[in-house]
Design an enzyme around this catalytic site. Structure first.
Site, PDB file in Angstrom:
ATOM      1  N   LYS A   1      71.105  72.977  56.272  1.00 25.32           N
ATOM      2  CA  LYS A   1      70.252  72.698  55.096  1.00 25.32           C
ATOM      3  C   LYS A   1      70.744  73.502  53.878  1.00 25.32           C
ATOM      4  O   LYS A   1      70.877  72.979  52.782  1.00 25.32           O
ATOM      5  CB  LYS A   1      68.784  73.069  55.377  1.00 25.32           C
ATOM      6  CG  LYS A   1      68.206  72.450  56.624  1.00 25.32           C
ATOM      7  CD  LYS A   1      66.791  72.925  56.891  1.00 25.32           C
ATOM      8  CE  LYS A   1      66.656  74.407  57.208  1.00 25.32           C
ATOM      9  NZ  LYS A   1      67.233  74.837  58.498  1.00 25.32           N
TER      10      LYS A   1
ATOM     11  N   ARG B   1      57.061  74.164  56.599  1.00 27.89           N
ATOM     12  CA  ARG B   1      57.445  74.349  57.997  1.00 27.89           C
ATOM     13  C   ARG B   1      56.446  73.702  58.943  1.00 27.89           C
ATOM     14  O   ARG B   1      56.708  73.563  60.126  1.00 27.89           O
ATOM     15  CB  ARG B   1      57.491  75.840  58.357  1.00 27.89           C
ATOM     16  CG  ARG B   1      58.701  76.591  57.889  1.00 27.89           C
ATOM     17  CD  ARG B   1      59.896  76.233  58.762  1.00 27.89           C
ATOM     18  NE  ARG B   1      60.794  77.305  59.089  1.00 27.89           N
ATOM     19  CZ  ARG B   1      61.714  77.837  58.287  1.00 27.89           C
ATOM     20  NH1 ARG B   1      61.820  77.475  57.056  1.00 27.89           N
ATOM     21  NH2 ARG B   1      62.537  78.762  58.732  1.00 27.89           N
TER      22      ARG B   1
ATOM     23  N   ARG C   1      78.099  82.130  61.925  1.00 29.56           N
ATOM     24  CA  ARG C   1      77.741  82.289  60.503  1.00 29.56           C
ATOM     25  C   ARG C   1      77.891  83.755  60.078  1.00 29.56           C
ATOM     26  O   ARG C   1      77.511  84.669  60.796  1.00 29.56           O
ATOM     27  CB  ARG C   1      76.289  81.841  60.280  1.00 29.56           C
ATOM     28  CG  ARG C   1      75.802  82.127  58.864  1.00 29.56           C
ATOM     29  CD  ARG C   1      74.536  81.393  58.503  1.00 29.56           C
ATOM     30  NE  ARG C   1      73.451  81.599  59.445  1.00 29.56           N
ATOM     31  CZ  ARG C   1      72.323  80.888  59.437  1.00 29.56           C
ATOM     32  NH1 ARG C   1      72.145  79.928  58.555  1.00 29.56           N
ATOM     33  NH2 ARG C   1      71.384  81.135  60.323  1.00 29.56           N
TER      34      ARG C   1
ATOM     35  N   ARG D   1      73.457  87.614  59.835  1.00 27.71           N
ATOM     36  CA  ARG D   1      72.051  87.716  59.446  1.00 27.71           C
ATOM     37  C   ARG D   1      71.293  88.345  60.600  1.00 27.71           C
ATOM     38  O   ARG D   1      71.566  88.042  61.763  1.00 27.71           O
ATOM     39  CB  ARG D   1      71.501  86.299  59.185  1.00 27.71           C
ATOM     40  CG  ARG D   1      71.159  86.042  57.751  1.00 27.71           C
ATOM     41  CD  ARG D   1      70.894  84.604  57.466  1.00 27.71           C
ATOM     42  NE  ARG D   1      69.743  84.054  58.162  1.00 27.71           N
ATOM     43  CZ  ARG D   1      69.303  82.809  57.992  1.00 27.71           C
ATOM     44  NH1 ARG D   1      69.913  82.014  57.133  1.00 27.71           N
ATOM     45  NH2 ARG D   1      68.266  82.351  58.657  1.00 27.71           N
TER      46      ARG D   1
ATOM     47  N   ARG E   1      63.818  81.136  68.617  1.00 32.17           N
ATOM     48  CA  ARG E   1      63.785  80.620  67.242  1.00 32.17           C
ATOM     49  C   ARG E   1      63.971  79.096  67.246  1.00 32.17           C
ATOM     50  O   ARG E   1      63.248  78.375  66.561  1.00 32.17           O
ATOM     51  CB  ARG E   1      64.923  81.302  66.485  1.00 32.17           C
ATOM     52  CG  ARG E   1      64.860  81.188  65.002  1.00 32.17           C
ATOM     53  CD  ARG E   1      65.876  82.156  64.413  1.00 32.17           C
ATOM     54  NE  ARG E   1      66.493  81.614  63.238  1.00 32.17           N
ATOM     55  CZ  ARG E   1      67.746  81.838  62.875  1.00 32.17           C
ATOM     56  NH1 ARG E   1      68.530  82.594  63.616  1.00 32.17           N
ATOM     57  NH2 ARG E   1      68.226  81.312  61.775  1.00 32.17           N
TER      58      ARG E   1
HETATM   59  P1  AP5 Z   1      73.297  76.825  57.130  1.00 35.71           P
HETATM   60  O1  AP5 Z   1      73.414  75.860  56.007  1.00 35.71           O
HETATM   61  O2  AP5 Z   1      73.338  78.281  56.831  1.00 35.71           O
HETATM   62  O3  AP5 Z   1      72.035  76.475  58.074  1.00 35.71           O
HETATM   63  P2  AP5 Z   1      70.500  76.261  57.709  1.00 35.71           P
HETATM   64  O4  AP5 Z   1      70.099  74.893  58.128  1.00 35.71           O
HETATM   65  O5  AP5 Z   1      70.259  76.635  56.277  1.00 35.71           O
HETATM   66  O6  AP5 Z   1      69.856  77.239  58.752  1.00 35.71           O
HETATM   67  P3  AP5 Z   1      69.024  78.589  58.670  1.00 35.71           P
HETATM   68  O7  AP5 Z   1      69.387  79.345  59.905  1.00 35.71           O
HETATM   69  O8  AP5 Z   1      69.204  79.272  57.346  1.00 35.71           O
HETATM   70  O9  AP5 Z   1      67.585  78.014  58.782  1.00 35.71           O
HETATM   71  P4  AP5 Z   1      66.307  78.791  59.189  1.00 35.71           P
HETATM   72  O10 AP5 Z   1      65.279  77.742  59.106  1.00 35.71           O
HETATM   73  O11 AP5 Z   1      66.424  79.557  60.440  1.00 35.71           O
HETATM   74  O12 AP5 Z   1      66.248  79.913  58.064  1.00 35.71           O
HETATM   75  P5  AP5 Z   1      65.436  80.081  56.720  1.00 35.71           P
HETATM   76  O13 AP5 Z   1      66.330  80.814  55.804  1.00 35.71           O
HETATM   77  O14 AP5 Z   1      64.795  78.822  56.242  1.00 35.71           O
HETATM   78  O15 AP5 Z   1      74.485  76.465  58.176  1.00 35.71           O
HETATM   79  C1  AP5 Z   1      74.706  77.287  59.304  1.00 35.71           C
HETATM   80  C2  AP5 Z   1      76.224  77.561  59.468  1.00 35.71           C
HETATM   81  O16 AP5 Z   1      76.888  76.357  59.845  1.00 35.71           O
HETATM   82  C3  AP5 Z   1      76.906  78.045  58.191  1.00 35.71           C
HETATM   83  O17 AP5 Z   1      77.858  79.005  58.555  1.00 35.71           O
HETATM   84  C4  AP5 Z   1      77.581  76.781  57.626  1.00 35.71           C
HETATM   85  O18 AP5 Z   1      78.758  77.107  56.912  1.00 35.71           O
HETATM   86  C5  AP5 Z   1      77.872  75.982  58.892  1.00 35.71           C
HETATM   87  N1  AP5 Z   1      77.709  74.542  58.713  1.00 35.71           N
HETATM   88  C6  AP5 Z   1      76.605  73.931  58.183  1.00 35.71           C
HETATM   89  N2  AP5 Z   1      76.744  72.591  58.239  1.00 35.71           N
HETATM   90  C7  AP5 Z   1      77.953  72.361  58.832  1.00 35.71           C
HETATM   91  C8  AP5 Z   1      78.664  71.165  59.198  1.00 35.71           C
HETATM   92  N3  AP5 Z   1      78.160  69.939  58.955  1.00 35.71           N
HETATM   93  N4  AP5 Z   1      79.855  71.282  59.789  1.00 35.71           N
HETATM   94  C9  AP5 Z   1      80.363  72.508  60.054  1.00 35.71           C
HETATM   95  N5  AP5 Z   1      79.764  73.677  59.746  1.00 35.71           N
HETATM   96  C10 AP5 Z   1      78.558  73.607  59.148  1.00 35.71           C
HETATM   97  O19 AP5 Z   1      64.225  81.025  57.199  1.00 35.71           O
HETATM   98  C11 AP5 Z   1      64.477  82.328  57.673  1.00 35.71           C
HETATM   99  C12 AP5 Z   1      63.173  82.969  58.121  1.00 35.71           C
HETATM  100  O20 AP5 Z   1      62.277  83.117  56.976  1.00 35.71           O
HETATM  101  C13 AP5 Z   1      62.324  82.168  59.131  1.00 35.71           C
HETATM  102  O21 AP5 Z   1      62.731  82.392  60.456  1.00 35.71           O
HETATM  103  C14 AP5 Z   1      60.920  82.750  58.852  1.00 35.71           C
HETATM  104  O22 AP5 Z   1      60.795  84.038  59.396  1.00 35.71           O
HETATM  105  C15 AP5 Z   1      60.909  82.887  57.337  1.00 35.71           C
HETATM  106  N6  AP5 Z   1      60.451  81.665  56.652  1.00 35.71           N
HETATM  107  C16 AP5 Z   1      61.178  80.910  55.781  1.00 35.71           C
HETATM  108  N7  AP5 Z   1      60.465  79.884  55.328  1.00 35.71           N
HETATM  109  C17 AP5 Z   1      59.245  79.978  55.924  1.00 35.71           C
HETATM  110  C18 AP5 Z   1      58.066  79.171  55.877  1.00 35.71           C
HETATM  111  N8  AP5 Z   1      58.021  78.074  55.111  1.00 35.71           N
HETATM  112  N9  AP5 Z   1      56.999  79.537  56.628  1.00 35.71           N
HETATM  113  C19 AP5 Z   1      57.051  80.633  57.393  1.00 35.71           C
HETATM  114  N10 AP5 Z   1      58.144  81.441  57.495  1.00 35.71           N
HETATM  115  C20 AP5 Z   1      59.234  81.118  56.772  1.00 35.71           C
END
Ligand code: AP5
Length: 217
Positions: free
Chosen positions: A13, A85, A124, A157, A168
């Site tokens: 994403k 979420r 990552r 991270r 997770r």
């Molecule tokens: P990347 O783009 O970094 O993945 P992502 O989908 O953004 O995944 P996240 O792990 O950041 O999502 P998340 O939901 O756990 O974290 P968030 O920050 O929202 O891609 C991953 C890797 O793969 C990268 O290295 C990239 O280069 C590679 N890649 C991507 N696509 C590729 C492809 N097609 N081919 C090859 N390589 C590829 O949330 C973090 C924390 O914050 C949560 O756990 C929670 O504690 C809190 N939080 C955030 N939002 C909320 C909410 N709304 N409510 C409650 N808690 C929340």
């Protein structure tokens, strides 16, 4: 143009949001990045959420909803990533958007097999200076362990630790099903196959909404 990107941890994403920002000057509203910045800055909010975020646990809805209410401005081209979420957050978001006179143009649900998600999370690396994101195989830095953009060291991270990984991913699967139904009923939900290389994912995203090809969105 206002899009929501949904999908499990590691699905890409953030990577797609950054491509949209580069190509179309979209602003990214990422609740995960916002929380990580608060943690880095050691603010009272950062101190409060740190134990949850570092273990990949969700931050309570009331706190997240208030944060989005406070920080989400009326912007023309916006990608929302990491929020909502669950259904409670989606309903609150609808109210916030209406208050700003905004309407949703699309909700994209990214999916990929669990083994792919785990690989992406394990490989990552994040820049400790500017938060640029790398993948050790798919998108490595030019110099090992060093950010191409600002020269700061790269690290994992905290929530990408192997200890938290399975819980997770499981937590996401349990909480996302009602949210996906909620958006399916609005008719706005489109499925994106995110197992394929990033550029192919990006082309699917562009094809998902005719507004991407119109200059005036
Ligand atoms: P990347 O783009 O970094 O993945 P992502 O989908 O953004 O995944 P996240 O792990 O950041 O999502 P998340 O939901 O756990 O974290 P968030 O920050 O929202 O891609 C991953 C890797 O793969 C990268 O290295 C990239 O280069 C590679 N890649 C991507 N696509 C590729 C492809 N097609 N081919 C090859 N390589 C590829 O949330 C973090 C924390 O914050 C949560 O756990 C929670 O504690 C809190 N939080 C955030 N939002 C909320 C909410 N709304 N409510 C409650 N808690 C929340």
């Amino acid at each position: 143009m206002l899009m929501i990107l949904l999908g499990p941890p590691g699905v890409g994403k953030g990577a797609i949001a950054r491509k949209l920002k580069e190509a179309y000057a979209f602003e990214i509203f990422s609740t995960g990045e916002l929380l990580r910045q608060e943690i880095r800055d050691n603010t009272p909010l950062g101190q409060m959420v740190k134990p949850l975020v570092t273990q990949g646990k969700l931050v309570p809805d009331d706190l997240m909803i208030n944060l989005v209410k406070e920080r989400l401005m009326a912007r023309r081209n916006l990608v929302l990533e990491g929020f909502p979420r669950n259904v409670a957050q989606a309903e609150a978001l609808q109210g916030i958007l209406e208050d700003h006179g905004l309407t949703l143009d699309g909700v994209l649900n990214f999916s990929a097999p669990e083994a792919v998600l785990k690989d992406r999370i394990r490989q990552r690396r994040i820049c400790t200076g500017c938060s640029a994101v790398y993948h050790l195989v798919n998108c490595p830095p030019a110099v090992e362990g060093v950010c191409n953009h600002c020269g700061s060291p790269l690290s994992k991270r905290a929530d990408d630790d192997e200890v938290f990984l399975q819980a997770r991913l499981d937590r996401y699967l349990t909480s996302s099903a009602p949210l996906l139904n909620y958006y399916r009923e609005t008719g706005l939900l489109k499925e994106i196959d995110a197992e394929v290389p990033l550029l192919d994912v990006y082309y699917q995203v562009l094809a998902s909404n005719v507004k991407f090809t119109q200059e005036s969105f």
